[in-house]
Structure formats: structure tokens, C-alpha cells
Design a protein around this motif. Structure first.
Motif, PDB file in Angstrom:
ATOM      1  N   GLY A 186       0.806  -1.214   0.000  1.00 54.43           N
ATOM      2  CA  GLY A 186       0.000   0.000   0.000  1.00 54.43           C
ATOM      3  C   GLY A 186       0.832   1.254   0.000  1.00 54.43           C
ATOM      4  O   GLY A 186       0.308   2.355   0.107  1.00 54.43           O
ATOM      5  N   ARG A 187       2.155   1.080  -0.099  1.00 52.37           N
ATOM      6  CA  ARG A 187       3.041   2.239  -0.044  1.00 52.37           C
ATOM      7  C   ARG A 187       3.764   2.398  -1.380  1.00 52.37           C
ATOM      8  O   ARG A 187       3.154   2.287  -2.427  1.00 52.37           O
ATOM      9  CB  ARG A 187       3.991   2.092   1.143  1.00 52.37           C
ATOM     10  N   ALA A 188       5.072   2.634  -1.314  1.00 51.87           N
ATOM     11  CA  ALA A 188       5.778   3.017  -2.540  1.00 51.87           C
ATOM     12  C   ALA A 188       6.425   1.852  -3.281  1.00 51.87           C
ATOM     13  O   ALA A 188       6.924   2.036  -4.387  1.00 51.87           O
ATOM     14  CB  ALA A 188       6.852   4.056  -2.191  1.00 51.87           C
ATOM     15  N   GLU A 189       6.442   0.654  -2.693  1.00 49.33           N
ATOM     16  CA  GLU A 189       7.147  -0.442  -3.354  1.00 49.33           C
ATOM     17  C   GLU A 189       6.407  -0.897  -4.606  1.00 49.33           C
ATOM     18  O   GLU A 189       5.206  -1.152  -4.561  1.00 49.33           O
ATOM     19  CB  GLU A 189       7.313  -1.628  -2.398  1.00 49.33           C
ATOM     20  N   PRO A 190       7.105  -1.033  -5.721  1.00 53.25           N
ATOM     21  CA  PRO A 190       6.451  -1.518  -6.942  1.00 53.25           C
ATOM     22  C   PRO A 190       5.891  -2.920  -6.756  1.00 53.25           C
ATOM     23  O   PRO A 190       6.454  -3.735  -6.010  1.00 53.25           O
ATOM     24  CB  PRO A 190       7.588  -1.521  -7.972  1.00 53.25           C
ATOM     25  N   ILE A 191       4.787  -3.204  -7.435  1.00 55.51           N
ATOM     26  CA  ILE A 191       4.167  -4.528  -7.355  1.00 55.51           C
ATOM     27  C   ILE A 191       5.171  -5.602  -7.753  1.00 55.51           C
ATOM     28  O   ILE A 191       5.230  -6.684  -7.160  1.00 55.51           O
ATOM     29  CB  ILE A 191       2.928  -4.579  -8.280  1.00 55.51           C
ATOM     30  N   GLU A 192       5.985  -5.303  -8.759  1.00 51.23           N
ATOM     31  CA  GLU A 192       6.964  -6.277  -9.246  1.00 51.23           C
ATOM     32  C   GLU A 192       7.936  -6.687  -8.139  1.00 51.23           C
ATOM     33  O   GLU A 192       8.275  -7.871  -8.001  1.00 51.23           O
ATOM     34  CB  GLU A 192       7.733  -5.699 -10.440  1.00 51.23           C
ATOM     35  N   ASP A 193       8.383  -5.723  -7.334  1.00 52.22           N
ATOM     36  CA  ASP A 193       9.320  -6.022  -6.250  1.00 52.22           C
ATOM     37  C   ASP A 193       8.638  -6.838  -5.147  1.00 52.22           C
ATOM     38  O   ASP A 193       9.227  -7.778  -4.609  1.00 52.22           O
ATOM     39  CB  ASP A 193       9.883  -4.726  -5.661  1.00 52.22           C
ATOM     40  N   SER A 194       7.407  -6.461  -4.823  1.00 51.87           N
ATOM     41  CA  SER A 194       6.662  -7.222  -3.809  1.00 51.87           C
ATOM     42  C   SER A 194       6.495  -8.673  -4.248  1.00 51.87           C
ATOM     43  O   SER A 194       6.639  -9.603  -3.451  1.00 51.87           O
ATOM     44  CB  SER A 194       5.280  -6.592  -3.578  1.00 51.87           C
ATOM     45  N   ALA A 195       6.195  -8.884  -5.518  1.00 55.18           N
ATOM     46  CA  ALA A 195       6.004 -10.234  -6.038  1.00 55.18           C
ATOM     47  C   ALA A 195       7.277 -11.055  -5.911  1.00 55.18           C
ATOM     48  O   ALA A 195       7.249 -12.229  -5.515  1.00 55.18           O
ATOM     49  CB  ALA A 195       5.556 -10.174  -7.496  1.00 55.18           C
ATOM     50  N   LYS A 196       8.398 -10.449  -6.248  1.00 54.03           N
ATOM     51  CA  LYS A 196       9.676 -11.164  -6.188  1.00 54.03           C
ATOM     52  C   LYS A 196      10.015 -11.579  -4.759  1.00 54.03           C
ATOM     53  O   LYS A 196      10.556 -12.675  -4.527  1.00 54.03           O
ATOM     54  CB  LYS A 196      10.784 -10.306  -6.786  1.00 54.03           C
ATOM     55  N   VAL A 197       9.704 -10.726  -3.795  1.00 49.91           N
ATOM     56  CA  VAL A 197      10.010 -11.034  -2.390  1.00 49.91           C
ATOM     57  C   VAL A 197       9.032 -12.049  -1.819  1.00 49.91           C
ATOM     58  O   VAL A 197       9.434 -13.086  -1.268  1.00 49.91           O
ATOM     59  CB  VAL A 197       9.991  -9.742  -1.542  1.00 49.91           C
ATOM     60  N   ILE A 198       7.734 -11.776  -1.935  1.00 54.49           N
ATOM     61  CA  ILE A 198       6.715 -12.651  -1.332  1.00 54.49           C
ATOM     62  C   ILE A 198       6.783 -14.054  -1.910  1.00 54.49           C
ATOM     63  O   ILE A 198       6.646 -15.051  -1.195  1.00 54.49           O
ATOM     64  CB  ILE A 198       5.313 -12.035  -1.510  1.00 54.49           C
ATOM     65  N   SER A 199       7.037 -14.163  -3.211  1.00 51.75           N
ATOM     66  CA  SER A 199       7.056 -15.490  -3.846  1.00 51.75           C
ATOM     67  C   SER A 199       8.319 -16.278  -3.519  1.00 51.75           C
ATOM     68  O   SER A 199       8.393 -17.478  -3.798  1.00 51.75           O
ATOM     69  CB  SER A 199       6.879 -15.359  -5.366  1.00 51.75           C
ATOM     70  N   ARG A 200       9.323 -15.642  -2.918  1.00 50.64           N
ATOM     71  CA  ARG A 200      10.489 -16.373  -2.441  1.00 50.64           C
ATOM     72  C   ARG A 200      10.260 -16.956  -1.046  1.00 50.64           C
ATOM     73  O   ARG A 200      11.008 -17.830  -0.605  1.00 50.64           O
ATOM     74  CB  ARG A 200      11.720 -15.452  -2.403  1.00 50.64           C
ATOM     75  N   MET A 201       9.245 -16.469  -0.364  1.00 51.37           N
ATOM     76  CA  MET A 201       9.008 -16.866   1.023  1.00 51.37           C
ATOM     77  C   MET A 201       7.771 -17.723   1.213  1.00 51.37           C
ATOM     78  O   MET A 201       7.549 -18.280   2.289  1.00 51.37           O
ATOM     79  CB  MET A 201       8.886 -15.612   1.902  1.00 51.37           C
TER      80      MET A 201
END
Length: 319
Positions: free
Chosen positions: A83-98
Motif C-alpha cells: 500500500g506504499r511506494a514499493e512496486p508490485i513487481e518487487d513485492s512479487a519477487k520477495v513474497i514469492s520467495r518466502m
């Protein structure tokens, strides 16, 4: 290791894959009712991301994942970087690694597509403005339960062939997904919406197109219900369109599913609603609480079909 597959709209799976999913959902539900453990997803984690609040989506996915032996991480845009400034692409890369699986309930379809394009794990559409595939998955499974072969033999999607679904109301994400399902599984949809709230045919078609003759538009909702095997509707004002509420109430006044519309359908026609419902608006109380209504089975079945879906996306077809 299964091939990475996402479920972002109904056309992401084939008719054969749906036949398999409905068989698995029936088995998983049978085990659930008999209190038999079914834990194929032990040590797997589902991340649930909500930009749009929900009752049924959260409970069905969360309870379902626990029942499969897995665990759940619940995220909202208020308590994460989404909900902040992080791009969706970056969130996807992090969450999908965990995590092993991601379910997203959001606004624009483009958001979930951007997330999926950068995810290392399967992504499921829990609802967007454009599509609601998990709900139609549950609706079709519910129809099969009530009108399909009682011995459980044969292709379970065959009982839909030649049937008619009447969609009465807004040309929204549910209507779009019904059109996709009809084209893929060989039934027909009668769509009736007020002027100005029609289905966007290009949007409904998605990337795969819709076969000719799988749907028909009616300006009169009574005509749409004529001879239907299933009559279904949704709220007049979906989440995110609250500013239009008063205008919609006026425009949709003649699109309330009532006993007359149900009488125009087949004598054994079913009534469905994805809920929450507003009695006296999109549906009369006598219909949703009447003998043809299967809305409570439909709501419960979200959990069972989603369990089958999560199992399939992570493990593929099981014997």
C-alpha cells in the motif's frame, strides 16, 4: 515439480482440467464431511493479499489451506509495503520467495497480472474488478452437485452442456466470468442488464475469445430467465462503485430477481447469488430464502473448490 501455472481468469484452465478439479473438489468435500484428514500441502504456505476486504474469500482460503495441512500469511495494503511506494513487481519477487502460493483480491486485473509475471509461485485471482473465477468455479460445482450425475461417474462438466444460465443485473466481473465459462464448457448465458451497465464483450473475452452462440443479451430480464436452468445475480453496486449507489438503485429497479422471474425459468431451476445479498434490491427474500435457492451450498463450496485448485496448482494431478 509441476509447471508454474497461475489462475487469473477462468480461461486459464482447460475443460479437462475443470473436470479434474470438480472430481477432486467432490472427494475433498466428502472427506471434510466425514472428518477425514486430507493434508497434501503440509509445510506449504499461502500468502493472502487483500486490497479489497472480504468475508467469504478470506474464510474460504484461510480455512481451506489449514484443512490441507498448510499455513497462511494474511496481508493487507495497510500492513505491508503493497500500500506504499514499493512496486508490485518487487513485492512479487520477495513474497514469492518466502511462500508457496499467493491469492490476491484487488481492484484492477492489471495489478494481479503484473504480480504474477514476477512471481516464482502460482498466483490465484481472489477477485478483481474484471473477473471472479473462483466464484464461478464454486457456482458450477454447486450446479453439478444438484443437477449432475448422482453416481459421480462420467465427465462432471457434461451436465452443463446445453444448459442455460440467466444473469440478471450488472455487467460486472461475475458476468464476464460466466461468459468465459459458458464458452469453455459448452453452455449458454442469457445476460440482462440495464442500459449503460452492459457487459464489455471485449473485456469478457479476455485473451482467448468467446465462442459464438454461447451468450445472448436481453433488454428484458424476464425474457432472459425464460427456460433458464439457473438464475443468478449480484449486488447492484460492487465494492469500489459506492459513489454510484443511488443512480444504480434507480437504473436497476426492474432487475430484482423475483418469484415471477423464477417462474419463467425451468420448474427445477436453481437460484444463486455470490453474497453478500441485499434482500429487496437485487433479489426478493422469497427467492433467496426459497426452495430453489442454493446460496449456502454455493458459499461453502468456495472453500472446497479452492482447496482442489490450490492442491492442483502446487502438486498437479493426483491419482
Amino acid at each position: 515439480m509441476t509447471t508454474l501455472k497461475h489462475y487469473l481468469q477462468f480461461t486459464d484452465l482447460t475443460a479437462d482440467e475443470y473436470a479434474y478439479l470438480f472430481e477432486r473438489a467432490a472427494l475433498i468435500k466428502k472427506k471434510f464431511k466425514a472428518y477425514e484428514k486430507h493434508h497434501p500441502l503440509v509445510d506449504r504456505t499461502l500468502a493472502m493479499i487483500f486490497e479489497k476486504a472480504s468475508t467469504r474469500t478470506r474464510v474460504s482460503f484461510e480455512a481451506g489451506m489449514y484443512q490441507l495441512g498448510g499455513s497462511v500469511v494474511h496481508l493487507t495494503t495497510g500492513d505491508s509495503q503493497l500500500g506504499r511506494a514499493e512496486p508490485i513487481e518487487d513485492s512479487a519477487k520477495v513474497i514469492s520467495r518466502m511462500t508457496d502460493l499467493v491469492m490476491i483480491r484487488t481492484y484492477e486485473q492489471s495489478k494481479i497480472e503484473r504480480f504474477a509475471a514476477n512471481s516464482r509461485v502460482p498466483v490465484i485471482n481472489g477477485l478483481t474488478n474484471e473477473y471472479h473465477p473462483c466464484q464461478i468455479l464454486a457456482d458450477i460445482f454447486t450446479f453439478i452437485e444438484h443437477r449432475g450425475p448422482k453416481d459421480g461417474t462420467g465427465n462432471l462438466t457434461d451436465c452443463l452442456k446445453g444448459k442455460t444460465v440467466a444473469w440478471v443485473g450488472d455487467g460486472n466481473n461475475m458476468a464476464n466470468t460466466w461468459l468465459q465459462a459458458a464458452s469453455l464448457l459448452g453452455f449458454k448465458v442469457h445476460v440482462s442488464t440495464p442500459r449503460g451497465y452492459e457487459v464489455d464483450e471485449k473485456l469478457a473475452a479476455g485473451a482467448h475469445g468467446i465462442s459464438a452462440g454461447s451468450y445472448q443479451f436481453f433488454s428484458n430480464p424476464m425474457e432472459a430467465c425464460q427456460g433458464a436452468d439457473l438464475v443468478t445475480t449480484d449486488v447492484w453496486t460492487s465494492m469500489g462503485y459506492e459513489a454510484e449507489n443511488e443512480a444504480r438503485k434507480k437504473a436497476f429497479a426492474d432487475w430484482c430477481v423475483d418469484t415471477e422471474m423464477m417462474a419463467a425459468a425451468q420448474p427445477d431451476a436453481l437460484f444463486m447469488h455470490c453474497l453478500p445479498a441485499h434482500r429487496g434490491e437485487e433479489v426478493e427474500a422469497d427467492v433467496i430464502d426459497g426452495p430453489q435457492s442454493v446460496v449456502w451450498d454455493e458459499a461453502e463450496n468456495r472453500m472446497h473448490v479452492q482447496k482442489a485448485l490450490m492442491e492442483y496448482l502446487l502438486l498437479g494431478k493426483l491419482a
